[in-house]
Design a protein around this motif. Structure first.
Motif, mmCIF file in Angstrom:
data_model
loop_
_atom_site.group_PDB
_atom_site.id
_atom_site.type_symbol
_atom_site.label_atom_id
_atom_site.label_comp_id
_atom_site.label_asym_id
_atom_site.label_seq_id
_atom_site.Cartn_x
_atom_site.Cartn_y
_atom_site.Cartn_z
ATOM 1 N N HIS A 113 29.917 43.031 51.365
ATOM 2 C CA HIS A 113 28.401 42.682 51.530
ATOM 3 C C HIS A 113 27.747 43.649 50.927
ATOM 4 N N TYR A 114 26.714 43.303 50.100
ATOM 5 C CA TYR A 114 25.945 44.112 49.335
ATOM 6 C C TYR A 114 24.376 43.759 49.539
ATOM 7 N N ALA A 115 23.791 44.480 50.078
ATOM 8 C CA ALA A 115 22.364 44.609 50.452
ATOM 9 C C ALA A 115 21.586 44.947 49.198
ATOM 10 N N GLN A 116 20.682 43.878 48.750
ATOM 11 C CA GLN A 116 20.091 44.127 47.207
ATOM 12 C C GLN A 116 18.732 43.977 47.501
ATOM 13 N N SER A 117 18.029 45.276 47.391
ATOM 14 C CA SER A 117 16.569 45.315 47.916
ATOM 15 C C SER A 117 15.824 44.891 46.288
ATOM 16 N N GLN A 118 14.631 44.506 46.508
ATOM 17 C CA GLN A 118 14.029 43.946 45.615
ATOM 18 C C GLN A 118 13.341 45.259 44.777
ATOM 19 N N SER A 119 13.613 45.195 43.326
ATOM 20 C CA SER A 119 13.176 46.413 42.557
ATOM 21 C C SER A 119 11.596 46.400 42.338
ATOM 22 N N GLN A 121 17.914 40.980 50.008
ATOM 23 C CA GLN A 121 18.832 39.777 49.942
ATOM 24 C C GLN A 121 20.383 40.228 50.288
ATOM 25 N N ASP A 122 21.174 39.497 50.979
ATOM 26 C CA ASP A 122 22.367 39.931 51.006
ATOM 27 C C ASP A 122 23.474 38.969 50.396
ATOM 28 N N ALA A 123 24.416 39.610 49.624
ATOM 29 C CA ALA A 123 25.204 38.993 48.627
ATOM 30 C C ALA A 123 26.476 39.497 49.283
ATOM 31 N N GLU A 124 27.365 38.391 49.438
ATOM 32 C CA GLU A 124 28.934 38.555 49.991
ATOM 33 C C GLU A 124 29.849 38.333 48.586
ATOM 34 N N HIS A 125 30.592 39.322 48.168
ATOM 35 C CA HIS A 125 31.406 39.013 47.045
ATOM 36 C C HIS A 125 32.773 38.988 47.828
ATOM 37 N N ARG A 126 33.331 38.011 46.863
ATOM 38 C CA ARG A 126 34.785 37.941 47.062
ATOM 39 C C ARG A 126 35.534 37.694 45.689
ATOM 40 N N ILE A 127 36.611 38.466 45.659
ATOM 41 C CA ILE A 127 37.396 38.649 44.153
ATOM 42 C C ILE A 127 38.826 38.443 44.679
ATOM 43 N N LEU A 128 39.416 37.876 43.739
ATOM 44 C CA LEU A 128 41.047 37.694 43.949
ATOM 45 C C LEU A 128 41.469 37.606 42.662
ATOM 46 N N GLY A 129 42.435 38.720 41.959
ATOM 47 C CA GLY A 129 43.039 38.791 40.519
ATOM 48 C C GLY A 129 44.236 39.110 40.734
ATOM 49 N N LEU A 130 44.948 38.820 39.273
ATOM 50 C CA LEU A 130 46.346 38.994 39.078
ATOM 51 C C LEU A 130 46.253 39.721 37.669
ATOM 52 N N GLU A 131 46.973 41.134 37.866
ATOM 53 C CA GLU A 131 47.121 41.942 36.432
ATOM 54 C C GLU A 131 48.355 42.148 36.133
ATOM 55 N N HIS A 132 48.840 41.910 34.737
ATOM 56 C CA HIS A 132 50.233 42.016 34.263
ATOM 57 C C HIS A 132 50.164 42.823 33.072
ATOM 58 N N LEU A 169 28.096 34.870 47.409
ATOM 59 C CA LEU A 169 27.157 34.043 48.175
ATOM 60 C C LEU A 169 25.965 34.859 48.735
ATOM 61 N N THR A 170 24.879 34.338 48.323
ATOM 62 C CA THR A 170 23.522 35.162 48.711
ATOM 63 C C THR A 170 22.768 34.573 49.642
ATOM 64 N N SER A 171 22.446 35.162 50.820
ATOM 65 C CA SER A 171 21.713 34.510 51.674
ATOM 66 C C SER A 171 20.224 35.040 51.653
ATOM 67 N N ASP A 172 19.248 34.403 51.806
ATOM 68 C CA ASP A 172 17.720 34.673 51.658
ATOM 69 C C ASP A 172 17.662 35.185 50.032
ATOM 70 N N PRO A 173 17.896 34.472 49.286
ATOM 71 C CA PRO A 173 17.500 35.136 47.777
ATOM 72 C C PRO A 173 15.964 35.282 47.624
ATOM 73 N N PHE A 174 15.809 36.194 46.762
ATOM 74 C CA PHE A 174 14.249 36.578 46.290
ATOM 75 C C PHE A 174 13.702 35.358 45.673
ATOM 76 N N PRO A 175 12.436 34.942 45.779
ATOM 77 C CA PRO A 175 12.016 33.829 45.144
ATOM 78 C C PRO A 175 11.789 34.273 43.666
ATOM 79 N N ARG A 182 24.681 30.824 45.182
ATOM 80 C CA ARG A 182 25.948 30.973 44.852
ATOM 81 C C ARG A 182 26.153 30.992 43.446
ATOM 82 N N SER A 183 27.286 31.975 43.018
ATOM 83 C CA SER A 183 27.744 31.997 41.678
ATOM 84 C C SER A 183 29.405 32.184 41.763
#
Length: 172
Positions: free
Chosen positions: A46-52, A69-80, A96-102, A131-132
């Motif tokens: 989770h990444y709290a991101q204040s408005q600059s 705003q609170d952004a939840e990040h999820r990553i799954l990767g494979l390196e070879h 996934l961002t909850s309460d994004p800035f207007p 969401r992205s």
């Protein structure tokens, strides 16, 4: 954790003095050594991101600093690793961002002249979440002891939730 598994746990405290708010952001990542040349990676946080300060939309009549705003990040990767000079990595990601800035956006896709932007040309967009998500491919290697190269390709989709539907963001 064990011979093939490495994990990292973290907690970040973020304080913004002009907004008078502080947030704890937990995160965890892990790497599992599938074989001597292949690693499976995963991360969550989770990444709290204040408005600059520069994000305050004064020109649009907005004079409020919004809560972080609170952004939840999820990553799954494979390196070879391919030989001694090249590696390939593929990662799937989701934010996934909850309460994004207007945001204030132009009603038209492009502006041909500065004077064409007049009153009423911009509208406030107030999504309740966004969401992205996507996938990234990365190849990197070396061409000797002093030269390295890398190439990446990303495909992603970014959307805002407005009302009852998901709508693409302007720079999707």
């Amino acid at each position: 954790v064990s011979d093939p598994l490495t994990a990292e746990v973290g907690l970040r405290y973020h304080y913004t003095d002009y907004a008078g708010e502080g947030h704890f952001s937990p995160r965890v990542s892990a790497a599992y050594q599938v074989s001597p040349s292949t690693v499976l990676r995963g991360a969550w946080g989770h990444y709290a991101q204040s408005q600059s300060l520069h994000e305050l939309q004064i020109a649009d009549g907005d004079t409020l600093f919004y809560p972080a705003q609170d952004a939840e990040h999820r990553i799954l990767g494979l390196e070879h690793i391919l030989g001694s000079r090249m590696s390939l990595r593929v990662e799937a990601f989701q934010r996934l961002t909850s309460d994004p800035f207007p945001e204030f956006r132009n009603l038209v896709d492009r502006v041909e002249a500065v004077w064409e932007e007049g009153p009423g040309d911009r509208r406030g967009i107030f999504p309740d979440r966004s969401r992205s998500q996507g996938v990234e491919l990365l190849a990197k290697g070396s061409l000797g002891s002093r030269t390295a190269w890398s190439a990446a390709y990303s495909y992603s989709k970014s959307e805002d939730h407005l009302g009852e539907e998901w709508l693409p963001r302007p720079h999707d």
